[in-house]
Design a protein around this motif. Structure first.
Motif, PDB file in Angstrom:
ATOM      1  N   GLU A   1      22.327   0.026  32.438  1.00 54.83           N
ATOM      2  CA  GLU A   1      23.585   0.195  31.694  1.00 54.83           C
ATOM      3  C   GLU A   1      23.616  -0.740  30.489  1.00 54.83           C
ATOM      4  N   LEU A   2      23.166  -1.949  30.640  1.00 55.45           N
ATOM      5  CA  LEU A   2      23.154  -2.886  29.504  1.00 55.45           C
ATOM      6  C   LEU A   2      22.222  -2.385  28.409  1.00 55.45           C
ATOM      7  N   GLU A   3      21.060  -1.822  28.788  1.00 54.22           N
ATOM      8  CA  GLU A   3      20.113  -1.299  27.807  1.00 54.22           C
ATOM      9  C   GLU A   3      20.718  -0.119  27.077  1.00 54.22           C
ATOM     10  N   ALA A   4      21.406   0.763  27.797  1.00 51.04           N
ATOM     11  CA  ALA A   4      22.037   1.927  27.174  1.00 51.04           C
ATOM     12  C   ALA A   4      23.144   1.488  26.226  1.00 51.04           C
ATOM     13  N   HIS A   5      23.902   0.496  26.585  1.00 49.05           N
ATOM     14  CA  HIS A   5      24.975   0.004  25.737  1.00 49.05           C
ATOM     15  C   HIS A   5      24.424  -0.567  24.440  1.00 49.05           C
ATOM     16  N   ARG A   6      23.327  -1.259  24.551  1.00 50.63           N
ATOM     17  CA  ARG A   6      22.718  -1.846  23.347  1.00 50.63           C
ATOM     18  C   ARG A   6      22.287  -0.726  22.399  1.00 50.63           C
ATOM     19  N   ARG A   7      21.665   0.299  22.954  1.00 53.90           N
ATOM     20  CA  ARG A   7      21.219   1.400  22.118  1.00 53.90           C
ATOM     21  C   ARG A   7      22.422   2.125  21.482  1.00 53.90           C
ATOM     22  N   GLU A   8      23.494   2.249  22.192  1.00 57.48           N
ATOM     23  CA  GLU A   8      24.698   2.911  21.655  1.00 57.48           C
ATOM     24  C   GLU A   8      25.275   2.107  20.501  1.00 57.48           C
ATOM     25  N   GLN A   9      25.332   0.805  20.631  1.00 61.05           N
ATOM     26  CA  GLN A   9      25.826  -0.029  19.550  1.00 61.05           C
ATOM     27  C   GLN A   9      24.945   0.103  18.308  1.00 61.05           C
ATOM     28  N   GLN A  10      23.687   0.195  18.553  1.00 58.30           N
ATOM     29  CA  GLN A  10      22.775   0.352  17.435  1.00 58.30           C
ATOM     30  C   GLN A  10      23.016   1.689  16.746  1.00 58.30           C
ATOM     31  N   LEU A  11      23.265   2.752  17.520  1.00 60.38           N
ATOM     32  CA  LEU A  11      23.528   4.079  16.973  1.00 60.38           C
ATOM     33  C   LEU A  11      24.848   4.102  16.193  1.00 60.38           C
TER      34      LEU A  11
ATOM     35  N   VAL B   1      24.341   5.278  12.390  1.00 59.83           N
ATOM     36  CA  VAL B   1      24.619   6.719  12.144  1.00 59.83           C
ATOM     37  C   VAL B   1      26.126   7.014  12.086  1.00 59.83           C
ATOM     38  N   ARG B   2      26.840   6.618  13.099  1.00 59.29           N
ATOM     39  CA  ARG B   2      28.219   7.119  13.253  1.00 59.29           C
ATOM     40  C   ARG B   2      29.157   6.583  12.180  1.00 59.29           C
ATOM     41  N   LYS B   3      29.067   5.315  11.856  1.00 58.40           N
ATOM     42  CA  LYS B   3      29.992   4.737  10.891  1.00 58.40           C
ATOM     43  C   LYS B   3      29.840   5.386   9.514  1.00 58.40           C
TER      44      LYS B   3
ATOM     45  N   ALA C   1      28.732   8.385   8.895  1.00 60.44           N
ATOM     46  CA  ALA C   1      29.207   9.762   9.049  1.00 60.44           C
ATOM     47  C   ALA C   1      30.739   9.811   9.087  1.00 60.44           C
ATOM     48  N   ASP C   2      31.371   8.872   9.750  1.00 59.62           N
ATOM     49  CA  ASP C   2      32.842   8.839   9.810  1.00 59.62           C
ATOM     50  C   ASP C   2      33.440   8.621   8.430  1.00 59.62           C
ATOM     51  N   ALA C   3      32.790   7.775   7.625  1.00 58.25           N
ATOM     52  CA  ALA C   3      33.305   7.521   6.266  1.00 58.25           C
ATOM     53  C   ALA C   3      33.256   8.793   5.431  1.00 58.25           C
ATOM     54  N   LYS C   4      32.134   9.517   5.484  1.00 62.82           N
ATOM     55  CA  LYS C   4      32.038  10.767   4.731  1.00 62.82           C
ATOM     56  C   LYS C   4      33.064  11.793   5.225  1.00 62.82           C
ATOM     57  N   ALA C   5      33.211  11.897   6.526  1.00 60.61           N
ATOM     58  CA  ALA C   5      34.183  12.853   7.079  1.00 60.61           C
ATOM     59  C   ALA C   5      35.617  12.508   6.669  1.00 60.61           C
ATOM     60  N   TYR C   6      35.935  11.239   6.638  1.00 61.14           N
ATOM     61  CA  TYR C   6      37.279  10.812   6.232  1.00 61.14           C
ATOM     62  C   TYR C   6      37.538  11.193   4.782  1.00 61.14           C
ATOM     63  N   GLU C   7      36.511  11.027   3.928  1.00 60.33           N
ATOM     64  CA  GLU C   7      36.668  11.369   2.510  1.00 60.33           C
ATOM     65  C   GLU C   7      36.945  12.874   2.356  1.00 60.33           C
ATOM     66  N   LYS C   8      36.136  13.685   3.038  1.00 59.67           N
ATOM     67  CA  LYS C   8      36.327  15.133   2.928  1.00 59.67           C
ATOM     68  C   LYS C   8      37.707  15.555   3.489  1.00 59.67           C
TER      69      LYS C   8
END
Length: 498
Positions: A277-287, A291-293, A295-302
């Motif tokens: 679980e700790l390894e998965a959490h680390r990978r999620e934070q990295q993602l 990627v997500r942040k 993408a969220d900025a572009k989506a907010y603009e549109k």
């Protein structure tokens, strides 16, 4: 001397004793419950007019002259008489009233004097007299009351009876100490019928109360049984719980070894799962960061640009709708005014046309009524004339049928002869025997056998009776013309006379 003194003393004693005896014989004392009526001299009694001829003594003693005055006693004790009166109420219901009257002679001199005049030698009849007085008034009072009044307000009956009898009892020198109505007997069962609804209601309430008590008792018994069953259940549940705890403890003790091994293994798995679980959490934070942040900025603009464009279109549409609404309201107002004017005009025209139509219809109805009356009168006159004609013809036919037939035959004889001659219309040659007599016989037979003789006359009469045309020659002629053959031809006849 001593002897004389003794004699004098003896005489004095005897005289004293004689005086005492005479006084005792003349002295009368009235008992507390009686009155002495002393007659034989004129006395003035307080409250009583003069000249009674007797004296009243109550509660004390008095001297009475034997042989000159007579002393009689009037009892002042209480007396009672039972009332047994048959009455009829205002409703016409017979009743029997049972009661008692307690009375006595009044204590005042006026009452004693009145009672002495009436009951001095007839004190035993006093109760009967009082019964008669009360019975008469009681019948009169009951006759003005209903059964319900007597039952509900018996005190009213008692009071009215005492008030009605008071004057007469005072004249008799009596006063009423008590008047009680014991019983009202109803031989017809009216009172029992009055009580029947109440008795039924009481019986109903009693049955309801008994049923309610039975229900409550049953509910209490059922509740008691339920509590007993609940207690038994709880006891059994507790026993089962205790048994389960014992079984559980026994099973736990038996599985202590395997459970310890499984627990240690479970701890190892938990630690490994935690590391994953700790390894998965680390990978999620990295993602998230990679990627997500972005993408969220572009989506907010549109999304912001799209919302601005949508708001602009909505504002334009709202302005257009408002403009359309105002135009529609103006058009609707104009159409409404035009429609109102048109409706008023149509209503005015309709009213005028309705009045004209109504006037025309009334005129036509009057004309039709006049025509109908005229036609009916004409038809009635025509029918009466035809009826009179038929009646006259029927009367003539009934009186002299042969004469009428002969007249009709005479009037239509040319048509009859013409119809008879038509039988020879298609004959080319004819041989007659016996000369003129043979010709006459043949012609007569042609008329009879051809059906143009008497049959034609009967036809004519039947047609006249059916048509009712008044027996004119034209009707008969038309009937004959319809049945005639073509015009007769000239027939060469050879006469062979022998």
């Amino acid at each position: 001397m001593p002897m004389i003194v003794g004699v004098v003393a003896g005489v004095a004693v005897v005289a004293f004793l004689a005086l005492i005896g005479v006084f005792k014989a003349m002295w009368r004392v009235a008992e507390p419950n009686e009155a002495l009526i002393i007659s034989g001299s004129k006395h003035r009694t307080e409250g009583v007019e003069e000249g009674l001829g007797f004296r009243i003594v109550t509660g004390r003693g008095t001297l009475v002259l034997p042989g000159v005055q007579a002393v009689r006693k009037l009892s002042l004790d209480l007396n009672e008489t039972e009332l047994h009166v048959d009455c009829v109420t205002q409703q016409g219901i017979p009743l029997k009233v049972r009661g008692v009257v307690i009375f006595k002679v009044g204590d005042d001199y006026v009452s004693v004097a009145n009672a002495a005049r009436r009951f001095l030698d007839q004190q035993k009849l006093m109760a009967e007299r009082v019964h008669n007085v009360f019975a008469g008034h009681l019948r009169s009072i009951v006759g003005g009351l209903t059964v319900e009044d007597m039952i509900r307000d018996r005190e009213k009956l008692t009071g009215q009876t005492r008030a009605a009898c008071g004057t007469e009892m005072e004249k008799l020198g009596l006063i009423v100490d008590s008047l009680q109505i014991h019983e009202i007997e109803d031989p017809t069962g009216y009172i029992q019928n009055l009580a029947a609804p109440h008795a039924a209601a009481v019986q109903r309430d009693a049955r309801i109360a008994q049923a309610e008590a039975n229900r409550l008792a049953t509910e209490a018994e059922q509740a008691s049984y339920a509590r007993m069953a609940e207690a038994t259940r709880d006891s059994e549940i507790l026993q089962a719980g205790y048994q389960a705890e014992r079984d559980k403890a026994l099973a736990k003790s038996q599985q202590a070894g395997p459970l310890a091994a499984a627990a240690s293994r479970q701890e190892v798995v938990v630690q490994e799962t935690r590391v994953a679980e700790l390894e998965a959490h680390r990978r999620e934070q990295q993602l998230q960061a990679d990627v997500r942040k972005p993408a969220d900025a572009k989506a907010y603009e549109k999304r912001t640009l799209a919302e601005a464009e949508r708001d602009a279109r909505i504002s334009a549409a709202q302005a257009k709708a408002k403009e359309t609404e105002l135009a529609a309201a103006a058009e609707a107002s104009r159409v409404k005014q035009a429609a109102g004017a048109e409706a008023e005009s149509t209503r005015t025209r309709g009213t005028a046309m309705a009045d004209a139509t109504r006037a025309t219809g009334e005129a036509e109805a009057a004309a039709a009524q006049a025509r109908g009356l005229a036609e009916a009168e004409a038809a009635r006159a025509k029918g009466l004339a035809e009826a009179e004609t038929i009646k006259a013809r029927a009367a003539a036919l009934a009186e002299n049928q042969e004469a009428v037939v002969a007249q009709q035959l005479a009037e239509n004889w040319p048509e009859i002869v013409k119809a008879g001659a038509s039988a020879f219309g298609n004959v080319d040659n004819m041989v007659l025997l016996n000369g003129a007599d043979g010709m006459a016989d043949m012609f007569a037979k042609a008329l009879t056998m051809g059906g143009t003789g008497l049959g034609l006359a009967r036809q004519l009469l039947a047609s006249m009776n059916q048509n009712g045309a008044g027996g004119t020659g034209q009707s008969g002629t038309s009937q004959l013309n319809g049945a005639t053959a073509p015009p007769a031809q000239q027939v060469p006849v050879k006469l062979d006379e022998k």
